[in-house]
Design a protein around this motif. Structure first.
Motif, PDB file in Angstrom:
ATOM      1  N   ILE A  65       0.914  -1.296   0.023  1.00 34.34           N
ATOM      2  CA  ILE A  65       0.133   0.019  -0.123  1.00 34.34           C
ATOM      3  C   ILE A  65       0.537   1.349   0.100  1.00 34.34           C
ATOM      4  CG2 ILE A  65      -1.897   1.418   1.318  1.00 34.34           C
ATOM      5  CD1 ILE A  65      -2.755  -1.311   2.413  1.00 34.34           C
ATOM      6  N   GLY A  66       0.526   2.185  -0.786  1.00 35.34           N
ATOM      7  CA  GLY A  66       1.330   3.422  -1.068  1.00 35.34           C
ATOM      8  C   GLY A  66       0.907   4.416  -0.104  1.00 35.34           C
ATOM      9  N   GLU A  67       1.286   5.657  -0.440  1.00 39.30           N
ATOM     10  CA  GLU A  67       1.160   6.753   0.586  1.00 39.30           C
ATOM     11  C   GLU A  67      -0.226   7.510   0.594  1.00 39.30           C
ATOM     12  OE1 GLU A  67       4.227   9.582  -0.379  1.00 39.30           O
ATOM     13  OE2 GLU A  67       5.876   8.487   0.225  1.00 39.30           O
ATOM     14  N   SER A  68      -0.684   8.052   1.561  1.00 37.97           N
ATOM     15  CA  SER A  68      -1.876   9.078   1.515  1.00 37.97           C
ATOM     16  C   SER A  68      -2.955   7.937   1.161  1.00 37.97           C
ATOM     17  CB  SER A  68      -1.839  10.077   0.706  1.00 37.97           C
ATOM     18  OG  SER A  68      -0.737  10.887   0.993  1.00 37.97           O
ATOM     19  N   PHE A  69      -3.070   6.955   2.130  1.00 38.99           N
ATOM     20  CA  PHE A  69      -4.300   6.160   2.134  1.00 38.99           C
ATOM     21  C   PHE A  69      -5.354   6.330   2.975  1.00 38.99           C
ATOM     22  CE2 PHE A  69      -5.598   1.268   2.836  1.00 38.99           C
ATOM     23  CZ  PHE A  69      -6.132   1.440   1.710  1.00 38.99           C
TER      24      PHE A  69
END
Length: 256
Positions: free
Chosen positions: A149-153
């Motif tokens: 999972i990447g950033e700003s989730f």
């Protein structure tokens, strides 16, 4: 049938030290507290608890695993701060960062995911799943620690969300309650294959959407509407909706 019977005979009566569930739950909560409200005497206590858990699972070189895990704390916190800001920026019902940290179940689930994921990357057995199942029970959000999972989730409401082990979620993705990122079929022979979807940057997935399959890619900047069932890739900048006819009419006599 004989090999299965022999295996079952070996398993029957085996003790699994299930009380470790309580220890791991306490460890997970204290990790979360330490990450955002550190006290000098807590870190050594966390390490001692981790090593005790690791020893129960016969994990080799537990000190080295802990040192590598601890070294990731600043990066984990940095990612979580971006997640928290994403909640404030997107959710009109959330008024402050303090509210995110203290009262948003989606954020709590993401916190535990990011911690458990680092142990999963180190191939630590069982402990990451125990951590994720603890927060699953608290929030109703089921994120496998193996997901990427990447950033700003951002998870809005969150209850009923399922994110499978081989899911890939990139940056600035928003997911609402009841969404499933799952596999299109369940076979033990698929254990080492990618079974879950890839979600590209800036995608929003609304409530109760189901997206299935390891080859599925939801293209960047797309919006997936509520209640859709997707088993094929979606191009960038798409709007996917499920339409049904809704009729509003006066009640007949006798109908309440």
């Amino acid at each position: 049938m004989k090999p299965c019977k022999e295996l079952n005979d070996k398993l029957i009566g085996k003790k699994y030290n299930v009380r470790l569930k309580d220890v791991v739950e306490s460890f997970t909560k204290n990790l979360f507290y330490y990450l955002f409200d550190a006290h000098d005497d807590e870190l050594e206590c966390l390490k001692t608890t981790f090593l005790e858990i690791a020893d129960n699972f016969q994990i080799d070189k537990g000190d080295r695993v802990w040192d590598e895990f601890q070294a990731k704390f600043p990066l984990i916190k940095e990612k979580l701060e971006l997640d928290a800001v994403a909640v404030v920026n997107f959710d009109p019902a959330t008024k402050s960062l303090e509210e995110v940290y203290l009262a948003c179940p989606g954020f709590y689930a993401i916190c535990v995911y990011r911690l458990s994921h680092e142990l999963y990357v180190q191939q630590v057995p069982i402990i990451p799943r125990m951590m994720s199942e603890y927060v699953h029970g608290i929030t109703g959000i089921d994120i496998h620690p193996g997901a990427t999972i990447g950033e700003s989730f951002f998870l809005d409401h969150g209850t009923g969300i399922v994110i499978g082990e081989t899911s890939i979620i990139k940056n600035n993705v928003k997911i609402f309650q009841g969404v499933t990122l799952g596999g299109i079929q369940v076979k033990k022979s698929m254990e080492s294959t990618k079974r879950h979807p890839t979600i590209e940057d800036n995608v929003t997935i609304y409530a109760n959407a189901t997206i299935l399959g390891g080859d599925i890619v939801i293209g960047a900047n797309s919006t997936i509407g509520a209640n859709v069932w997707i088993t094929q890739s979606v191009p960038e900048n798409s709007l996917v909706t499920y339409q049904t006819e809704i009729k509003i009419r006066p009640k007949k006599n006798g109908i309440r």
